[in-house]
Enzyme design. Structure first.
Site, PDB file in Angstrom:
ATOM      1  N   CYS A  92      73.805  47.609  41.644  1.00 26.97           N
ATOM      2  CA  CYS A  92      73.355  46.636  40.664  1.00 26.97           C
ATOM      3  C   CYS A  92      74.042  46.771  39.443  1.00 26.97           C
ATOM      4  CB  CYS A  92      71.785  46.386  40.460  1.00 26.97           C
ATOM      5  SG  CYS A  92      71.315  44.917  39.666  1.00 26.97           S
ATOM      6  N   GLY A  93      74.784  45.701  39.076  1.00 30.96           N
ATOM      7  CA  GLY A  93      75.669  45.786  37.733  1.00 30.96           C
ATOM      8  C   GLY A  93      74.714  45.495  36.487  1.00 30.96           C
ATOM      9  N   HIS A  94      74.000  44.393  36.717  1.00 33.08           N
ATOM     10  CA  HIS A  94      73.075  43.910  35.510  1.00 33.08           C
ATOM     11  C   HIS A  94      72.075  45.142  34.927  1.00 33.08           C
ATOM     12  CE1 HIS A  94      69.482  42.479  37.580  1.00 33.08           C
ATOM     13  NE2 HIS A  94      68.753  42.795  36.560  1.00 33.08           N
ATOM     14  N   HIS A 212      74.278  38.078  49.473  1.00 35.60           N
ATOM     15  CA  HIS A 212      74.486  37.280  48.235  1.00 35.60           C
ATOM     16  C   HIS A 212      75.476  36.216  48.286  1.00 35.60           C
ATOM     17  CE1 HIS A 212      73.002  41.316  46.801  1.00 35.60           C
ATOM     18  NE2 HIS A 212      72.420  40.555  45.562  1.00 35.60           N
ATOM     19  N   ASP A 238      70.226  34.845  40.260  1.00 35.36           N
ATOM     20  CA  ASP A 238      70.778  35.604  39.261  1.00 35.36           C
ATOM     21  C   ASP A 238      70.782  35.049  37.775  1.00 35.36           C
ATOM     22  OD1 ASP A 238      71.504  37.892  37.730  1.00 35.36           O
ATOM     23  OD2 ASP A 238      72.739  38.650  39.326  1.00 35.36           O
ATOM     24  N   CYS A 242      75.809  38.420  37.160  1.00 31.39           N
ATOM     25  CA  CYS A 242      76.025  39.280  38.237  1.00 31.39           C
ATOM     26  C   CYS A 242      76.870  40.112  38.395  1.00 31.39           C
ATOM     27  CB  CYS A 242      75.894  38.578  39.675  1.00 31.39           C
ATOM     28  SG  CYS A 242      75.584  39.583  41.070  1.00 31.39           S
ATOM     29  N   GLY A 243      76.934  41.656  37.972  1.00 32.71           N
ATOM     30  CA  GLY A 243      77.862  42.522  37.942  1.00 32.71           C
ATOM     31  C   GLY A 243      78.682  42.762  39.211  1.00 32.71           C
ATOM     32  N   THR A 244      77.807  43.153  40.287  1.00 33.19           N
ATOM     33  CA  THR A 244      78.598  43.330  41.509  1.00 33.19           C
ATOM     34  C   THR A 244      79.260  41.938  42.160  1.00 33.19           C
ATOM     35  OG1 THR A 244      76.419  42.825  42.636  1.00 33.19           O
ATOM     36  CG2 THR A 244      77.001  45.104  42.143  1.00 33.19           C
TER      37      THR A 244
END
Ligand code: PYC
Length: 316
Positions: A92-94, A212, A238, A242-244
C-alpha cells in the site's frame, strides 16, 4: 478491566485524504518469520482483529488498517501488514507514506532513507524534512494491454492489466465524468467491471485476482497530468491518487513510450490531492517512486470487550 478485554494502541493518519490506522502496540505475536509469513498467520488466526480495527462501529469502509511488526530483515526499520474492510493488501503506497509519518511521530525514526519490509518485499521510503515521503515501490509492470470486457449496461470496456504492488485494471477510454460529484456512478461502473473480470476469469499473473479498478480522465489541478478514480477491493474508493495504482499507471505509460525514466508524473485523486511519481529502469525492471504527504490525526486506544456484540466489527 473486564476479563478478556483487549486494548490496542492505534495511530491514525491520512495520506492525501486516504486514512491509515496502524496498530502500534497490543497486537498479536506473529513470531519471527518474514512479513509475508506474518500476514498469513494474522489472516489465519487473528482475522477478527482486522475487522475489529477497520470495520464499523470503530472504523469505516475507507480505512486501510495496518499492523506494525518486527521485520525479519535487520536492514529494515519496520515490518508492516496492510489490511482493509474485506481482507489484506500486498502493498500500500499511501499506507507506507502514513507509516513513515507515524514512525516519526513515535520518534522511531528521523528524516532520511529507511527500508520497510512488506509482504511483497522490501521498499525504501525517504522521509523528508516536511510531511512528505518518497516511497520507492516494488518493481512494477504491465501484464496485458487492451483487454476487452463486456460490462452490462455499459457495453465493451477496454483496459490494461498492471502490477504496482496490487493488481489493477486501468481504463482510459470511458464515458464517465471523473469528478467527486459522480462518486456513486463511478463506484457502480468500476464494481461492474470488477465483477465481469471475475466472471470471465481475467486475472493478473498466475491467476491472481484483479481487485483494484482505476479510471483516468483529464486533471482539474493545473499542475497535474491526469485525474483518477480508484475502486478498492471492498468497494470503497481511494481518496488518495493510490500509490500502487499510480505505479501501475506509470508502468503502462512507460510501456507505451509516453513516460521516460526520470520524468515526473503528477497524478490527481478524485478528492483533488496529488502524488508525484517517476520511474527508473534498472536491468530491464521498472522501479517506480511516489511522493506524497501524510499527517497524523489520531492517537488512541481501542477497547475490545468480548461482551460487546459488535466487538469484532459489523460483518456480513
Ligand atoms: O496507495 O497503494 C495505495 C493504496 C492501495 C489501496 C488503497 N491505497
Amino acid at each position: 478491566m473486564k476479563t478478556g478485554t483487549q486494548r490496542l494502541r492505534v495511530i491514525d493518519s491520512h495520506t492525501a485524504g486516504e486514512p491509515t490506522r496502524i496498530i502500534v502496540s497490543g497486537g498479536p505475536d506473529l513470531g519471527k518469520g518474514s512479513v509475508a509469513s506474518k500476514l498469513a498467520l494474522f489472516r489465519d488466526k487473528f482475522d477478527s482483529l482486522r475487522s475489529a480495527v477497520v470495520n464499523e462501529p470503530r472504523g469505516s469502509d475507507a480505512i486501510v488498517g495496518a499492523l506494525l511488526c518486527e521485520p525479519q530483515d535487520p536492514a529494515c526499520v519496520a515490518g508492516i501488514v496492510f489490511f482493509n474492510n474485506v481482507g489484506y493488501l500486498a502493498m500500500c503506497g499511501h499506507g507506507t507514506i502514513g507509516l513513515m509519518v507515524t514512525l516519526a511521530y513515535l520518534k522511531k525514526l528521523s528524516p532520511g532513507r529507511h527500508q520497510i519490509e512488506t509482504p511483497v518485499g522490501k521498499v525504501t521510503a525517504h522521509l523528508h524534512d516536511d510531511a512528505r515521503v518518497t516511497v520507492q515501490n516494488v518493481v512494477s509492470y504491465r501484464h496485458a494491454s487492451k483487454v476487452k470486457v463486456e460490462v452490462p449496461g455499459h457495453g465493451p470496456v477496454t483496459g490494461d492489466i498492471a502490477w504496482g504492488g496490487n493488481w489493477f485494471f486501468l481504463v482510459n477510454d470511458h464515458r464517465m465524468d471523473i469528478s467527486f460529484a459522480n462518486i456513486d456512478r463511478l463506484t457502480e461502473f468500476t464494481w461492474a467491471i470488477r465483477q465481469q473480470l471475475q466472471k470471465h476469469k481475467i486475472t493478473g499473473r498466475d491467476g491472481q485476482e484483479i481487485d483494484h479498478i482505476e479510471l483516468f480522465g483529464p486533471p482539474q489541478a493545473p499542475e497535474a497530468d491526469s485525474k483518477n478514480f480508484v475502486l478498492c477491493p471492498g468497494k470503497s474508493y481511494d481518496r488518495s491518487p493510490c500509490g500502487t495504482g499510480t505505479s501501475a499507471k506509470m508502468a503502462c505509460l512507460y510501456a507505451d513510450g509516453k513516460l521516460h525514466a526520470g520524468q515526473v508524473w503528477r497524478q490527481e485523486s478524485i478528492v483533488g490531492s496529488i502524488f508525484e511519481g517517476a520511474v527508473a529502469e534498472n536491468a530491464g525492471e521498472l522501479h517506480p517512486s511516489i511522493t506524497g504527504s501524510a499527517f497524523v490525526n489520531g492517537d488512541s486506544e481501542l477497547i475490545l470487550d468480548p461482551q460487546d456484540p459488535f466487538c469484532f466489527g459489523i460483518r456480513p
